[in-house]
Design an enzyme around this catalytic site. Structure first.
Site: not given
Length: 352
Positions: A46, A178, A282, A289
């Site tokens: 702003e 990335r 990555e 998991a």
């Protein structure tokens, strides 16, 4: 408001822990001022827009992608600056979830007699700052799991060869992602197998902090990631693991963090403490998991290539989650898909 979002993206990957914000001032159908927040400690969007508009801001309409702040931080409050400039109307994309603002900026404007409209292109504004929202609301960075797999669900062949699963267009897209993330995480196996750069591959784009999680610190001493002149690297390991390698890495400028217990959740807490908004995972299937089970992943980017490699031992993108029935499967929400080159990108969110 779309112009505000485009302006905000000019600071892609540069504002953490602050949000991406763009502002446009319009008077008599003409843009008379615009700006974006370039980074921590610098003026907000702003203010740049008001500076460009000058005295013409009086009675004008300002569009801003995020509610103007009303508190003193590193910079003065933007709501007060808009009041002082005499703007006639403020159009806000989304309310700031930060408790220091959270409607307070809007209230300040309305108390000054300024018309305020809230909720224009809200979904797009929220997506722009989903990492900031995650940090403010849940006190953790946004965890994004990215992987590329073949049509038969493999991230590499039986032999471990994986360059390349996806096409060049998909890889360029990942480089852009990335650049917008504050850190990218891999495990020791990915480092040993792929020896990646983990950079944005663009001279004018920021590079994320490159993070390697390893329990034993049994890493090659000649990895590309140890060149910290390109981008910083952090290795997170167990306390006391392989002191010789630890000291060698530190001598090369690599930061080594030792934890009594190594887990995705604790690593994400550390990155939150560093001010990070978004973290890209990555990694291979085992660490993926573990990150999902630990609640470290909220978003998934799955690139599917039109290839089939087969192989009974070829790895898949996510390891064992101890799910025994389809009724217990993790179902992504807010799913979208798009074609990138010859590949298909499926994007969705984990509700955990």
């Amino acid at each position: 408001m779309r112009r505000c979002i485009d302006l905000a993206k000019q600071a892609w990957g540069k504002t953490a822990p602050n949000p991406l914000v763009g502002a446009v001032i319009v008077k008599d159908g003409e843009i008379i001022g615009e700006g974006f927040h370039p980074g921590v400690g610098q003026p907000h969007a702003e203010i740049f827009a008001l500076r460009e508009a000058g005295d013409r801001a009086q009675g004008a309409t300002i569009y801003v992608s995020l509610e103007p702040c009303n508190h003193y931080g590193r910079t003065p409050p933007c709501a007060a600056a808009l009041v002082a400039a005499g703007v006639g109307k403020v159009v806000v994309g989304m309310v700031d979830p930060n408790p220091l603002v959270a409607g307070g900026g809007i209230a300040t404007l309305e108390q000054a007699g300024i018309e305020v409209v809230v909720g224009v292109e809200t979904a797009a504004c929220e997506e722009l700052n989903e990492g900031f929202v995650q940090r403010i609301v849940h006190h953790r960075p946004l965890g994004i799991l990215k992987y590329a797999m073949t049509l038969d669900g493999k991230i590499a062949t039986d032999s471990g060869h994986s360059t390349w699963v996806s096409g060049e267009s998909s890889r360029n897209y990942v480089h852009h992602i990335r650049a917008g993330c504050d850190a990218v995480i891999i495990g020791g196996n990915t480092l040993r197998r792929d020896n990646p750069y983990l950079t944005s591959h663009h001279p004018n784009a920021p590079n994320p902090l490159r993070v390697v999680m390893t329990r034993k610190l049994d890493l090659p001493i000649d990895a590309i990631l140890w060149d910290t002149s390109v981008a910083p690297t952090l290795v997170v390991t167990h306390s006391g693991a392989n002191p010789d390698t630890r000291d060698r890495l530190r001598d090369r400028g690599v930061e080594v963090l030792e934890l009594d217990r190594l887990s995705p959740k604790l690593v994400m807490q550390h990155l939150y403490d560093r001010g990070h908004l978004s973290v890209l995972w990555e990694c291979g299937g085992t660490l993926a998991a573990s990150a999902i089970a630990d609640g470290a992943i909220q978003k998934v980017l799955a690139f599917i290539a039109p290839k089939i490699v087969g192989g009974s031992s070829a790895p898949s993108p996510v390891g064992d989650l101890n799910i025994q029935s389809m009724s217990a499967a993790l179902v992504l929400e807010r799913v979208t898909w798009q074609q990138i080159g010859a590949d298909l990108l499926i994007q969705g969110y984990i509700n955990k």
